[in-house]
Design a protein around this motif. Structure first.
Motif, short mmCIF file in Angstrom:
data_model
loop_
_atom_site.label_atom_id
_atom_site.label_comp_id
_atom_site.label_asym_id
_atom_site.label_seq_id
_atom_site.Cartn_x
_atom_site.Cartn_y
_atom_site.Cartn_z
N ASN A 1 0.81 -1.22 0.00
CA ASN A 1 0.00 0.00 0.00
C ASN A 1 0.85 1.27 0.00
O ASN A 1 0.51 2.26 0.64
CB ASN A 1 -0.97 0.01 1.19
CG ASN A 1 -1.99 -1.09 1.07
OD1 ASN A 1 -2.56 -1.33 0.01
ND2 ASN A 1 -2.23 -1.80 2.17
N LEU A 2 1.94 1.21 -0.75
CA LEU A 2 2.80 2.38 -0.92
C LEU A 2 2.51 3.00 -2.28
O LEU A 2 2.08 2.32 -3.22
CB LEU A 2 4.27 1.98 -0.83
CG LEU A 2 4.72 1.39 0.50
CD1 LEU A 2 6.13 0.82 0.38
CD2 LEU A 2 4.66 2.44 1.61
N ASN A 3 2.77 4.28 -2.39
CA ASN A 3 2.53 4.99 -3.64
C ASN A 3 3.66 4.66 -4.63
O ASN A 3 4.80 5.06 -4.43
CB ASN A 3 2.48 6.49 -3.37
CG ASN A 3 2.19 7.29 -4.63
OD1 ASN A 3 2.09 6.75 -5.72
ND2 ASN A 3 2.05 8.58 -4.46
N ALA A 4 3.32 3.95 -5.68
CA ALA A 4 4.30 3.52 -6.68
C ALA A 4 4.30 4.41 -7.92
O ALA A 4 4.99 4.12 -8.90
CB ALA A 4 4.05 2.08 -7.07
N GLU A 5 3.55 5.50 -7.88
CA GLU A 5 3.37 6.34 -9.06
C GLU A 5 4.70 6.81 -9.66
O GLU A 5 4.91 6.74 -10.87
CB GLU A 5 2.51 7.55 -8.72
CG GLU A 5 2.22 8.43 -9.91
CD GLU A 5 1.35 9.63 -9.54
OE1 GLU A 5 1.29 10.55 -10.35
OE2 GLU A 5 0.75 9.64 -8.45
N GLY A 6 5.61 7.26 -8.83
CA GLY A 6 6.91 7.73 -9.32
C GLY A 6 7.69 6.62 -10.01
O GLY A 6 8.29 6.83 -11.06
N TYR A 7 7.63 5.43 -9.44
CA TYR A 7 8.32 4.30 -10.03
C TYR A 7 7.65 3.83 -11.32
O TYR A 7 8.32 3.39 -12.25
CB TYR A 7 8.43 3.14 -9.03
CG TYR A 7 9.46 3.42 -7.96
CD1 TYR A 7 10.80 3.07 -8.15
CD2 TYR A 7 9.11 4.06 -6.79
CE1 TYR A 7 11.75 3.35 -7.20
CE2 TYR A 7 10.05 4.35 -5.82
CZ TYR A 7 11.37 3.99 -6.02
OH TYR A 7 12.31 4.27 -5.07
N GLU A 8 6.33 3.96 -11.37
CA GLU A 8 5.61 3.61 -12.59
C GLU A 8 6.01 4.55 -13.73
O GLU A 8 6.21 4.10 -14.87
CB GLU A 8 4.11 3.64 -12.36
CG GLU A 8 3.63 2.52 -11.48
CD GLU A 8 2.18 2.65 -11.06
OE1 GLU A 8 1.53 1.60 -10.95
OE2 GLU A 8 1.71 3.78 -10.83
N LYS A 9 6.17 5.83 -13.42
CA LYS A 9 6.61 6.79 -14.44
C LYS A 9 8.03 6.47 -14.90
O LYS A 9 8.33 6.50 -16.09
CB LYS A 9 6.54 8.21 -13.90
CG LYS A 9 5.13 8.72 -13.73
CD LYS A 9 5.11 10.12 -13.16
CE LYS A 9 3.69 10.60 -12.93
NZ LYS A 9 3.66 11.93 -12.30
N LEU A 10 8.91 6.18 -13.93
CA LEU A 10 10.28 5.81 -14.27
C LEU A 10 10.32 4.54 -15.13
O LEU A 10 11.09 4.45 -16.08
CB LEU A 10 11.11 5.59 -13.01
CG LEU A 10 11.50 6.81 -12.20
CD1 LEU A 10 12.11 6.39 -10.87
CD2 LEU A 10 12.47 7.68 -12.98
N TYR A 11 9.48 3.59 -14.79
CA TYR A 11 9.42 2.33 -15.52
C TYR A 11 9.00 2.55 -16.97
O TYR A 11 9.60 1.99 -17.89
CB TYR A 11 8.45 1.38 -14.81
CG TYR A 11 8.20 0.08 -15.53
CD1 TYR A 11 9.21 -0.84 -15.73
CD2 TYR A 11 6.92 -0.22 -16.00
CE1 TYR A 11 8.96 -2.04 -16.39
CE2 TYR A 11 6.67 -1.42 -16.65
CZ TYR A 11 7.69 -2.32 -16.85
OH TYR A 11 7.45 -3.49 -17.50
#
Length: 57
Positions: free
Chosen positions: A31-41
Motif C-alpha cells: 500500500n505504498l505509492n508507486a506512481e513515481g516508479y511507474e513513471k520511471l518504468y
C-alpha cells in the motif's frame, strides 16, 4: 568482443525492467505509492526500446 558486450547490455536492460516490475508490485502490495516508479518504468521501457534499435542484433 563487442558482441559479448551487446549481449550483456541487452541482458541487463531486460532484468532492469523486470526488477522495476517487481518493485512496483511490492510497493502496491504494501500500500505504498508507486506512481513515481511507474513513471520511471515507462520511461525506462521507452529508452530501452530506442537503445535496442540502435544495437546490432
Amino acid at each position: 568482443m563487442e558482441e559479448k558486450k551487446v549481449k550483456k547490455l541487452l541482458h541487463l536492460l531486460e532484468h532492469t525492467e523486470e526488477h522495476f516490475e517487481i518493485i512496483i508490485n511490492l510497493m502496491k502490495e504494501l500500500n505504498l505509492n508507486a506512481e513515481g516508479y511507474e513513471k520511471l518504468y515507462e520511461e525506462l521501457k521507452k529508452e530501452n526500446e530506442k537503445l535496442k534499435k540502435e544495437l546490432p542484433n
